[in-house]
Design an enzyme around this catalytic site. Structure first.
Site, PDB file in Angstrom:
ATOM      1  N   LYS A  14      -0.113  -0.676   4.681  1.00  0.00           N
ATOM      2  CA  LYS A  14       0.253  -0.844   6.096  1.00  0.00           C
ATOM      3  C   LYS A  14       0.421   0.526   6.765  1.00  0.00           C
ATOM      4  O   LYS A  14       0.014   0.732   7.913  1.00  0.00           O
ATOM      5  CB  LYS A  14       1.543  -1.656   6.237  1.00  0.00           C
ATOM      6  CG  LYS A  14       1.461  -3.091   5.739  1.00  0.00           C
ATOM      7  CD  LYS A  14       0.514  -3.972   6.543  1.00  0.00           C
ATOM      8  CE  LYS A  14       1.048  -4.307   7.913  1.00  0.00           C
ATOM      9  NZ  LYS A  14       0.140  -5.265   8.623  1.00  0.00           N
ATOM     10  N   TYR A  49       1.764  -2.579  -0.960  1.00  0.00           N
ATOM     11  CA  TYR A  49       1.689  -3.278   0.335  1.00  0.00           C
ATOM     12  C   TYR A  49       2.066  -2.340   1.474  1.00  0.00           C
ATOM     13  O   TYR A  49       1.291  -2.159   2.422  1.00  0.00           O
ATOM     14  CB  TYR A  49       2.615  -4.506   0.332  1.00  0.00           C
ATOM     15  CG  TYR A  49       2.949  -4.998   1.736  1.00  0.00           C
ATOM     16  CD1 TYR A  49       1.979  -5.615   2.523  1.00  0.00           C
ATOM     17  CD2 TYR A  49       4.222  -4.807   2.278  1.00  0.00           C
ATOM     18  CE1 TYR A  49       2.279  -6.037   3.820  1.00  0.00           C
ATOM     19  CE2 TYR A  49       4.529  -5.225   3.573  1.00  0.00           C
ATOM     20  CZ  TYR A  49       3.546  -5.834   4.340  1.00  0.00           C
ATOM     21  OH  TYR A  49       3.832  -6.241   5.616  1.00  0.00           O
ATOM     22  N   THR A  84       4.885  -2.899  10.060  1.00  0.00           N
ATOM     23  CA  THR A  84       6.139  -3.397   9.467  1.00  0.00           C
ATOM     24  C   THR A  84       7.176  -2.282   9.345  1.00  0.00           C
ATOM     25  O   THR A  84       6.810  -1.106   9.233  1.00  0.00           O
ATOM     26  CB  THR A  84       5.852  -3.983   8.062  1.00  0.00           C
ATOM     27  OG1 THR A  84       7.093  -4.212   7.385  1.00  0.00           O
ATOM     28  CG2 THR A  84       5.012  -3.049   7.202  1.00  0.00           C
ATOM     29  N   ASP A  85       8.443  -2.685   9.296  1.00  0.00           N
ATOM     30  CA  ASP A  85       9.513  -1.693   9.068  1.00  0.00           C
ATOM     31  C   ASP A  85       9.430  -1.101   7.662  1.00  0.00           C
ATOM     32  O   ASP A  85      10.057  -0.082   7.379  1.00  0.00           O
ATOM     33  CB  ASP A  85      10.900  -2.313   9.326  1.00  0.00           C
ATOM     34  CG  ASP A  85      11.268  -3.463   8.391  1.00  0.00           C
ATOM     35  OD1 ASP A  85      10.421  -3.880   7.570  1.00  0.00           O
ATOM     36  OD2 ASP A  85      12.412  -3.947   8.472  1.00  0.00           O
ATOM     37  N   GLU A  86       8.653  -1.745   6.779  1.00  0.00           N
ATOM     38  CA  GLU A  86       8.579  -1.252   5.397  1.00  0.00           C
ATOM     39  C   GLU A  86       7.834   0.076   5.288  1.00  0.00           C
ATOM     40  O   GLU A  86       7.923   0.754   4.263  1.00  0.00           O
ATOM     41  CB  GLU A  86       7.914  -2.294   4.479  1.00  0.00           C
ATOM     42  CG  GLU A  86       8.687  -3.589   4.466  1.00  0.00           C
ATOM     43  CD  GLU A  86       8.441  -4.471   3.248  1.00  0.00           C
ATOM     44  OE1 GLU A  86       7.816  -4.009   2.283  1.00  0.00           O
ATOM     45  OE2 GLU A  86       8.904  -5.611   3.284  1.00  0.00           O
TER      46      GLU A  86
HETATM   47  P1  NAD Z   1       0.932 -14.287   6.228  1.00  0.00           P
HETATM   48  O1  NAD Z   1       0.593 -13.842   4.848  1.00  0.00           O
HETATM   49  O2  NAD Z   1       1.751 -15.520   6.416  1.00  0.00           O
HETATM   50  O3  NAD Z   1      -0.401 -14.490   7.070  1.00  0.00           O
HETATM   51  C1  NAD Z   1      -1.506 -13.623   6.981  1.00  0.00           C
HETATM   52  C2  NAD Z   1      -2.710 -14.337   7.607  1.00  0.00           C
HETATM   53  O4  NAD Z   1      -3.831 -13.439   7.572  1.00  0.00           O
HETATM   54  C3  NAD Z   1      -3.134 -15.608   6.856  1.00  0.00           C
HETATM   55  O5  NAD Z   1      -3.420 -16.641   7.762  1.00  0.00           O
HETATM   56  C4  NAD Z   1      -4.404 -15.174   6.117  1.00  0.00           C
HETATM   57  O6  NAD Z   1      -5.322 -16.240   5.904  1.00  0.00           O
HETATM   58  C5  NAD Z   1      -4.961 -14.132   7.078  1.00  0.00           C
HETATM   59  N1  NAD Z   1      -5.850 -13.157   6.419  1.00  0.00           N
HETATM   60  C6  NAD Z   1      -5.595 -12.480   5.260  1.00  0.00           C
HETATM   61  N2  NAD Z   1      -6.642 -11.674   4.981  1.00  0.00           N
HETATM   62  C7  NAD Z   1      -7.553 -11.830   5.974  1.00  0.00           C
HETATM   63  C8  NAD Z   1      -8.818 -11.248   6.251  1.00  0.00           C
HETATM   64  N3  NAD Z   1      -9.377 -10.357   5.423  1.00  0.00           N
HETATM   65  N4  NAD Z   1      -9.461 -11.623   7.377  1.00  0.00           N
HETATM   66  C9  NAD Z   1      -8.926 -12.550   8.222  1.00  0.00           C
HETATM   67  N5  NAD Z   1      -7.736 -13.140   8.003  1.00  0.00           N
HETATM   68  C10 NAD Z   1      -7.052 -12.777   6.890  1.00  0.00           C
HETATM   69  O7  NAD Z   1       1.634 -13.034   6.900  1.00  0.00           O
HETATM   70  P2  NAD Z   1       2.785 -12.957   8.008  1.00  0.00           P
HETATM   71  O8  NAD Z   1       4.086 -12.950   7.318  1.00  0.00           O
HETATM   72  O9  NAD Z   1       2.501 -13.920   9.082  1.00  0.00           O
HETATM   73  O10 NAD Z   1       2.537 -11.476   8.540  1.00  0.00           O
HETATM   74  C11 NAD Z   1       1.644 -11.245   9.622  1.00  0.00           C
HETATM   75  C12 NAD Z   1       1.589  -9.740   9.883  1.00  0.00           C
HETATM   76  O11 NAD Z   1       2.892  -9.264  10.186  1.00  0.00           O
HETATM   77  C13 NAD Z   1       1.110  -8.917   8.689  1.00  0.00           C
HETATM   78  O12 NAD Z   1       0.316  -7.871   9.179  1.00  0.00           O
HETATM   79  C14 NAD Z   1       2.393  -8.376   8.077  1.00  0.00           C
HETATM   80  O13 NAD Z   1       2.149  -7.147   7.434  1.00  0.00           O
HETATM   81  C15 NAD Z   1       3.247  -8.199   9.313  1.00  0.00           C
HETATM   82  N6  NAD Z   1       4.710  -8.299   9.123  1.00  0.00           N
HETATM   83  C16 NAD Z   1       5.262  -9.410   8.549  1.00  0.00           C
HETATM   84  C17 NAD Z   1       6.646  -9.504   8.451  1.00  0.00           C
HETATM   85  C18 NAD Z   1       7.317 -10.707   7.843  1.00  0.00           C
HETATM   86  O14 NAD Z   1       8.544 -10.728   7.714  1.00  0.00           O
HETATM   87  N7  NAD Z   1       6.598 -11.756   7.482  1.00  0.00           N
HETATM   88  C19 NAD Z   1       7.457  -8.467   8.928  1.00  0.00           C
HETATM   89  C20 NAD Z   1       6.844  -7.349   9.496  1.00  0.00           C
HETATM   90  C21 NAD Z   1       5.477  -7.283   9.600  1.00  0.00           C
HETATM   91  O1  TDX Z   2      12.172 -14.513  -5.379  1.00  0.00           O
HETATM   92  C1  TDX Z   2      12.612 -13.564  -4.717  1.00  0.00           C
HETATM   93  N1  TDX Z   2      13.817 -13.012  -5.053  1.00  0.00           N
HETATM   94  C2  TDX Z   2      14.374 -11.973  -4.367  1.00  0.00           C
HETATM   95  O2  TDX Z   2      15.478 -11.501  -4.709  1.00  0.00           O
HETATM   96  C3  TDX Z   2      11.885 -13.008  -3.595  1.00  0.00           C
HETATM   97  C4  TDX Z   2      10.546 -13.587  -3.195  1.00  0.00           C
HETATM   98  C5  TDX Z   2      12.455 -11.960  -2.917  1.00  0.00           C
HETATM   99  N2  TDX Z   2      13.645 -11.441  -3.288  1.00  0.00           N
HETATM  100  C6  TDX Z   2      14.217 -10.311  -2.516  1.00  0.00           C
HETATM  101  C7  TDX Z   2      13.303  -9.114  -2.347  1.00  0.00           C
HETATM  102  C8  TDX Z   2      13.698  -8.578  -0.996  1.00  0.00           C
HETATM  103  O3  TDX Z   2      14.840  -7.736  -1.129  1.00  0.00           O
HETATM  104  O4  TDX Z   2      14.440 -10.801  -1.193  1.00  0.00           O
HETATM  105  C9  TDX Z   2      14.112  -9.811  -0.205  1.00  0.00           C
HETATM  106  C10 TDX Z   2      13.017 -10.347   0.694  1.00  0.00           C
HETATM  107  O5  TDX Z   2      11.839 -10.433  -0.087  1.00  0.00           O
HETATM  108  P1  TDX Z   2      10.442 -10.957   0.530  1.00  0.00           P
HETATM  109  O6  TDX Z   2      10.673 -12.284   1.155  1.00  0.00           O
HETATM  110  O7  TDX Z   2       9.409 -10.813  -0.522  1.00  0.00           O
HETATM  111  O8  TDX Z   2      10.232  -9.944   1.739  1.00  0.00           O
HETATM  112  P2  TDX Z   2      10.148  -8.324   1.803  1.00  0.00           P
HETATM  113  O9  TDX Z   2       9.717  -7.760   0.503  1.00  0.00           O
HETATM  114  O10 TDX Z   2      11.445  -7.834   2.382  1.00  0.00           O
HETATM  115  O11 TDX Z   2       8.952  -8.154   2.874  1.00  0.00           O
HETATM  116  C11 TDX Z   2       8.863  -8.981   4.043  1.00  0.00           C
HETATM  117  O12 TDX Z   2       9.296  -8.308   5.197  1.00  0.00           O
HETATM  118  C12 TDX Z   2       8.515  -7.236   5.661  1.00  0.00           C
HETATM  119  C13 TDX Z   2       7.437  -9.480   4.267  1.00  0.00           C
HETATM  120  O13 TDX Z   2       6.990 -10.161   3.105  1.00  0.00           O
HETATM  121  C14 TDX Z   2       6.513  -8.336   4.610  1.00  0.00           C
HETATM  122  O14 TDX Z   2       5.215  -8.820   4.900  1.00  0.00           O
HETATM  123  C15 TDX Z   2       7.059  -7.610   5.809  1.00  0.00           C
HETATM  124  O15 TDX Z   2       6.299  -6.461   6.083  1.00  0.00           O
END
Ligand code: NAD
Ligand code: TDX
Length: 328
Positions: A153, A149, A125-127
């Protein structure tokens, strides 16, 4: 003969969208999904494709070696999406983040030493870079994660490098920006706020709401990830962004406008501890491989909001569950 691919976390948000793209690829023959089905994972996310005969679903845990070994056997490629992914939950209790995001990745890497898949794409992730207050960061920037988190990562990225260098495990790392699109669990900003707005409940905007994220449409991200499987270089890290920087307050106001809900639903609340002010990655490295985002932000954003407006039966139970975490 086509490729066989193990997709861990394929029942989550990005993983399920990625599998949806994979089934359409002529050279992909077998897709095995390994997913623990935590609160965030659901077969609902695969509702339209689970019957496809390329797909095999296995319930299991990436931190259990036997589960990973069984799932990885005979696979050409591995893509690891499985993770605990919600920053707020990591601030409440980080233990599961360490187990899945670090120990789970170590387990995948150990099994891969033995089973030798051709390529492993690890989704980071970019985080991991921490806040980027101005400009953008490329893949050589130091890692300075702010939340448990993002620390978990970053630790996984380090482990990937160690197994690459010490044992030649063929790793590629992708660091994606914030994704938006269908099937995102309603604890994350956009689906959470649609669900709350549709129930005429307050939308809790953290702090001053001027936090900036780079919003990447999930299908664009998935195309980038597929390109990395095909053309990415082993041992390299690739940032994936969209250069669509928007403040949370702008996201929230636009969302309320699309849903025709009053601006009074927006409610400023206390801030998230360690809240990163801004993320912005330089994605010119993957651009050189021939990728760029196709989504027009406001069009895809509106489509996404309307998708959730129509899909109440997909999110209503999940949204109640998500709000219980927040004690609401
Ligand atoms: P998500 O939480 O929607 O999905 C995670 C999935 O992993 C779920 O289906 C869950 O059941 C499964 N899982 C969790 N623990 C597990 C384990 N121990 N064994 C097997 N399966 C397991 O997450 P997402 O938003 O789809 O993110 C997917 C990946 O991308 C993650 O690695 C996250 O860090 C990364 N990522 C997400 C974002 C974003 O904006 N959502 C951005 C950058 C990177
Ligand atoms: O209720 C809320 N109110 C609010 O102000 C929530 C849930 C979030 N926020 C803010 C926090 C962040 O600045 O909105 C922004 C986005 O929050 P999230 O949806 O929780 O995402 P973020 O913390 O940016 O992380 C996401 O992007 C990077 C994904 O959850 C991560 O898995 C990924 O790595």
């Amino acid at each position: 003969m086509g490729f066989s691919i193990l997709v861990t976390g394929g029942a989550g948000f990005i993983g399920s969208n990625f599998v949806r793209l994979l089934v359409k690829q002529d050279d992909v023959e077998h897709i095995r999904i390994l997913d623990k089905l935590t609160y965030a994972g659901s077969l609902d996310n695969l509702e339209d494709i689970l019957d496809d005969n390329k797909i095999e679903f296995v319930r299991g845990d990436i931190a259990i070696a036997d589960d990973v070994r069984n799932a990885m056997s005979d696979m050409d490629w591995v893509v690891n999406f499985a993770a605990e992914s919600h920053v707020d939950r990591s601030l409440a209790d980080a233990s599961q983040f360490m187990r899945t995001n670090i120990e789970g990745v170590r387990t995948i890497l150990e099994v891969a030493r033995d089973l030798k898949p051709q390529k492993i794409l690890h989704i980071s992730t970019d985080e991991v870079y921490g806040p980027v207050l101005s400009g953008s960061v490329d893949e050589s920037a130091i890692l300075k994660p702010s939340s448990p988190y993002s620390a978990s990562k970053a630790a996984a990225d380090m482990l990937c490098n160690a197994y690459l260098v010490s044992f030649d495990v063929p790793i590629i790392i992708a660091r994606s920006a914030n994704n938006y699109g269908p099937y995102q669990y309603p604890e994350k900003l956009i689906p959470r706020f649609v669900a709350l707005a549709m129930q005429n409940k307050n939308l809790p905007l953290y702090g001053d709401g001027k936090y900036v994220r780079d919003w990447l449409y999930v299908e664009d991200n998935c195309r980038a990830l597929l390109l990395l499987l095909r053309k990415g270089e082993i041992g390299e890290i690739y940032n994936i962004g969209a250069s669509e920087l928007h403040e949370n307050i702008e996201i929230t106001e636009t969302l309320l406008n699309i849903l025709d809900k009053p601006i009074e639903l927006l409610s400023h609340t206390g801030d998230r501890p360690g809240h990163d002010r801004r993320y912005c990655v330089d994605w010119s490295k993957i651009e050189k491989l021939g990728w760029k985002p196709q989504a027009k932000f406001f069009k895809k954003f509106e489509e996404t909001i309307l998708w959730y407006r129509e899909k109440v039966e997909w999110w209503n139970k999940k949204a109640d569950e998500a709000e219980k975490f927040y004690g609401r």
